[in-house]
Design a protein around this motif. Structure first.
Motif, PDB file in Angstrom:
ATOM      1  N   ILE A  17       0.834  -1.199   0.000  1.00 48.29           N
ATOM      2  CA  ILE A  17       0.000   0.000   0.000  1.00 48.29           C
ATOM      3  C   ILE A  17       0.869   1.249   0.000  1.00 48.29           C
ATOM      4  O   ILE A  17       0.606   2.210  -0.721  1.00 48.29           O
ATOM      5  CB  ILE A  17      -0.959  -0.016   1.200  1.00 48.29           C
ATOM      6  N   ARG A  18       1.933   1.231   0.809  1.00 52.23           N
ATOM      7  CA  ARG A  18       2.844   2.383   0.859  1.00 52.23           C
ATOM      8  C   ARG A  18       3.517   2.594  -0.495  1.00 52.23           C
ATOM      9  O   ARG A  18       3.579   3.727  -0.988  1.00 52.23           O
ATOM     10  CB  ARG A  18       3.866   2.152   1.965  1.00 52.23           C
ATOM     11  N   ALA A  19       4.020   1.524  -1.109  1.00 50.21           N
ATOM     12  CA  ALA A  19       4.683   1.642  -2.407  1.00 50.21           C
ATOM     13  C   ALA A  19       3.706   2.115  -3.477  1.00 50.21           C
ATOM     14  O   ALA A  19       4.042   2.962  -4.316  1.00 50.21           O
ATOM     15  CB  ALA A  19       5.298   0.300  -2.801  1.00 50.21           C
ATOM     16  N   ALA A  20       2.499   1.569  -3.448  1.00 51.99           N
ATOM     17  CA  ALA A  20       1.495   1.996  -4.424  1.00 51.99           C
ATOM     18  C   ALA A  20       1.160   3.469  -4.239  1.00 51.99           C
ATOM     19  O   ALA A  20       1.027   4.211  -5.222  1.00 51.99           O
ATOM     20  CB  ALA A  20       0.239   1.138  -4.277  1.00 51.99           C
ATOM     21  N   ALA A  21       1.035   3.895  -3.000  1.00 52.78           N
ATOM     22  CA  ALA A  21       0.753   5.309  -2.733  1.00 52.78           C
ATOM     23  C   ALA A  21       1.861   6.193  -3.282  1.00 52.78           C
ATOM     24  O   ALA A  21       1.592   7.245  -3.894  1.00 52.78           O
ATOM     25  CB  ALA A  21       0.585   5.533  -1.234  1.00 52.78           C
ATOM     26  N   GLU A  22       3.108   5.786  -3.081  1.00 53.18           N
ATOM     27  CA  GLU A  22       4.236   6.565  -3.605  1.00 53.18           C
ATOM     28  C   GLU A  22       4.138   6.703  -5.122  1.00 53.18           C
ATOM     29  O   GLU A  22       4.308   7.795  -5.673  1.00 53.18           O
ATOM     30  CB  GLU A  22       5.553   5.882  -3.226  1.00 53.18           C
ATOM     31  N   MET A  23       3.865   5.598  -5.800  1.00 57.21           N
ATOM     32  CA  MET A  23       3.819   5.627  -7.258  1.00 57.21           C
ATOM     33  C   MET A  23       2.590   6.367  -7.774  1.00 57.21           C
ATOM     34  O   MET A  23       2.688   7.174  -8.705  1.00 57.21           O
ATOM     35  CB  MET A  23       3.827   4.193  -7.803  1.00 57.21           C
ATOM     36  N   PHE A  24       1.414   6.120  -7.182  1.00 55.42           N
ATOM     37  CA  PHE A  24       0.208   6.819  -7.622  1.00 55.42           C
ATOM     38  C   PHE A  24       0.333   8.321  -7.396  1.00 55.42           C
ATOM     39  O   PHE A  24      -0.150   9.125  -8.192  1.00 55.42           O
ATOM     40  CB  PHE A  24      -1.014   6.288  -6.881  1.00 55.42           C
ATOM     41  N   ASP A  25       0.965   8.696  -6.306  1.00 53.72           N
ATOM     42  CA  ASP A  25       1.156  10.119  -6.007  1.00 53.72           C
ATOM     43  C   ASP A  25       2.068  10.772  -7.043  1.00 53.72           C
ATOM     44  O   ASP A  25       1.833  11.900  -7.462  1.00 53.72           O
ATOM     45  CB  ASP A  25       1.753  10.267  -4.605  1.00 53.72           C
ATOM     46  N   GLN A  26       3.083  10.055  -7.480  1.00 56.25           N
ATOM     47  CA  GLN A  26       4.061  10.628  -8.412  1.00 56.25           C
ATOM     48  C   GLN A  26       3.542  10.677  -9.841  1.00 56.25           C
ATOM     49  O   GLN A  26       3.690  11.700 -10.516  1.00 56.25           O
ATOM     50  CB  GLN A  26       5.353   9.798  -8.367  1.00 56.25           C
ATOM     51  N   GLY A  28       0.315   9.057 -11.008  1.00 56.11           N
ATOM     52  CA  GLY A  28      -1.084   8.739 -11.236  1.00 56.11           C
ATOM     53  C   GLY A  28      -1.306   7.255 -11.457  1.00 56.11           C
ATOM     54  O   GLY A  28      -0.361   6.457 -11.508  1.00 56.11           O
ATOM     55  N   TYR A  29      -2.565   6.878 -11.564  1.00 55.78           N
ATOM     56  CA  TYR A  29      -2.915   5.454 -11.684  1.00 55.78           C
ATOM     57  C   TYR A  29      -2.344   4.836 -12.953  1.00 55.78           C
ATOM     58  O   TYR A  29      -1.700   3.786 -12.917  1.00 55.78           O
ATOM     59  CB  TYR A  29      -4.434   5.305 -11.649  1.00 55.78           C
ATOM     60  N   HIS A  30      -2.579   5.469 -14.087  1.00 55.39           N
ATOM     61  CA  HIS A  30      -2.147   4.886 -15.352  1.00 55.39           C
ATOM     62  C   HIS A  30      -0.624   4.848 -15.464  1.00 55.39           C
ATOM     63  O   HIS A  30      -0.072   3.928 -16.076  1.00 55.39           O
ATOM     64  CB  HIS A  30      -2.743   5.666 -16.528  1.00 55.39           C
ATOM     65  N   GLY A  31       0.053   5.820 -14.885  1.00 56.44           N
ATOM     66  CA  GLY A  31       1.504   5.871 -15.000  1.00 56.44           C
ATOM     67  C   GLY A  31       2.227   4.902 -14.085  1.00 56.44           C
ATOM     68  O   GLY A  31       3.419   4.630 -14.284  1.00 56.44           O
ATOM     69  N   ALA A  32       1.537   4.382 -13.088  1.00 51.64           N
ATOM     70  CA  ALA A  32       2.166   3.489 -12.113  1.00 51.64           C
ATOM     71  C   ALA A  32       2.075   2.049 -12.580  1.00 51.64           C
ATOM     72  O   ALA A  32       1.012   1.437 -12.547  1.00 51.64           O
ATOM     73  CB  ALA A  32       1.482   3.644 -10.756  1.00 51.64           C
ATOM     74  N   GLY A  33       3.209   1.483 -13.012  1.00 49.28           N
ATOM     75  CA  GLY A  33       3.234   0.089 -13.425  1.00 49.28           C
ATOM     76  C   GLY A  33       3.299  -0.838 -12.229  1.00 49.28           C
ATOM     77  O   GLY A  33       3.894  -0.511 -11.195  1.00 49.28           O
ATOM     78  N   LEU A  34       2.702  -2.003 -12.360  1.00 53.09           N
ATOM     79  CA  LEU A  34       2.681  -2.953 -11.253  1.00 53.09           C
ATOM     80  C   LEU A  34       4.083  -3.413 -10.881  1.00 53.09           C
ATOM     81  O   LEU A  34       4.410  -3.568  -9.694  1.00 53.09           O
ATOM     82  CB  LEU A  34       1.811  -4.160 -11.630  1.00 53.09           C
ATOM     83  N   ASN A  35       4.946  -3.613 -11.858  1.00 52.67           N
ATOM     84  CA  ASN A  35       6.314  -4.035 -11.567  1.00 52.67           C
ATOM     85  C   ASN A  35       7.069  -2.970 -10.779  1.00 52.67           C
ATOM     86  O   ASN A  35       7.853  -3.298  -9.880  1.00 52.67           O
ATOM     87  CB  ASN A  35       7.062  -4.356 -12.860  1.00 52.67           C
ATOM     88  N   ALA A  36       6.828  -1.710 -11.111  1.00 52.19           N
ATOM     89  CA  ALA A  36       7.485  -0.629 -10.379  1.00 52.19           C
ATOM     90  C   ALA A  36       6.998  -0.588  -8.931  1.00 52.19           C
ATOM     91  O   ALA A  36       7.780  -0.342  -8.005  1.00 52.19           O
ATOM     92  CB  ALA A  36       7.204   0.705 -11.066  1.00 52.19           C
ATOM     93  N   ILE A  37       5.710  -0.848  -8.718  1.00 57.32           N
ATOM     94  CA  ILE A  37       5.171  -0.887  -7.359  1.00 57.32           C
ATOM     95  C   ILE A  37       5.801  -2.027  -6.578  1.00 57.32           C
ATOM     96  O   ILE A  37       6.193  -1.865  -5.407  1.00 57.32           O
ATOM     97  CB  ILE A  37       3.639  -1.038  -7.396  1.00 57.32           C
ATOM     98  N   LEU A  38       5.949  -3.191  -7.216  1.00 60.42           N
ATOM     99  CA  LEU A  38       6.547  -4.346  -6.544  1.00 60.42           C
ATOM    100  C   LEU A  38       8.003  -4.079  -6.194  1.00 60.42           C
ATOM    101  O   LEU A  38       8.466  -4.456  -5.106  1.00 60.42           O
ATOM    102  CB  LEU A  38       6.433  -5.583  -7.439  1.00 60.42           C
TER     103      LEU A  38
END
Length: 218
Positions: A17-26, A28-38
């Motif tokens: 959740i923390r990693a996803a929040a970091e990526m979505f914040d930077q 947005g949803y479409h720009g945040a790839g799942l591999n980058a979140i992992l």
């Protein structure tokens, strides 16, 4: 052993959740790839799917849990507590990534087909609690509908933070929220009640001179 596994699973979920929040914040949803979140979470695809079936479900968790790290102001009641909470949220939105990302996703969710209104009802309940306290304290005008006004505050706050994000990356959000509240308060309370309420000093406001500072005569 079972407790250790449970604690490890809870840590993994929190990290996702923390990693996803970091990526979505930077980005947005479409720009945040799942591999980058992992990679950001330091975990595997299998661990992710144990907790979340998709990136969409992970995004919903960020929306729903956006307030999980907030430490609410305490000690006040009624309209003063409403002011303190609103100003606290304005400051937190500039530094709390989970909160900020959850708010961003909640605003943009129609663009990514998340479509969950529940977080707005949740915020209205929080503001409604303070308005109910204000009613008990005799602070509100007789014709105020607390539930309806709580929805108005949520809508006003949402629009104000969007404007602040676009104009100053939320740097002026506390000032804009104060202006919002000063415009709304006359519809909530009579002048003699409003006169008793206080707004916090903003960081960029000049302080009073120190006792040992020489004052210049006008």
């Amino acid at each position: 052993m079972a407790r250790q596994r449970q604690e490890r699973a809870e840590r993994t979920r929190a990290a996702l959740i923390r990693a996803a929040a970091e990526m979505f914040d930077q980005v947005g949803y479409h720009g945040a790839g799942l591999n980058a979140i992992l990679r950001e979470a330091g975990t595997t695809t299998g661990a992710m799917y144990f907790h979340f079936k998709s990136k969409e479900e992970l995004a919903r968790a960020v929306i729903v849990e956006q307030a999980a790290e907030l430490k609410w102001p305490t000690g006040k009641k009624g309209l003063q507590q409403l002011i303190d909470v609103c100003q606290y949220l304005a400051v937190e939105m500039r530094s709390n990534v989970l909160f900020r990302a959850g708010v961003r996703l909640a605003v943009e969710q129609s663009e990514v087909n998340l479509l969950n209104y529940s977080i707005y009802d949740w915020w209205a309940e929080q503001f409604g609690t303070h308005l109910a306290e204000a009613r008990d304290l005799g602070q509100l005008r007789p014709d105020v509908d607390e539930a309806a006004f709580a929805q108005v505050i949520v809508a006003s706050y949402t629009g104000t933070q969007i404007m602040s994000r676009l104009s100053s990356a939320r740097g002026d959000l506390p000032e804009r929220i104060e202006t919002m509240l000063r415009c709304l308060l006359p519809a909530l309370a009579p002048p003699e009640v409003i006169a008793t309420l206080e707004f916090p000093r903003h960081e960029d406001e000049p302080g009073t001179p120190d006792d040992d500072t020489e004052e210049t005569a006008p």
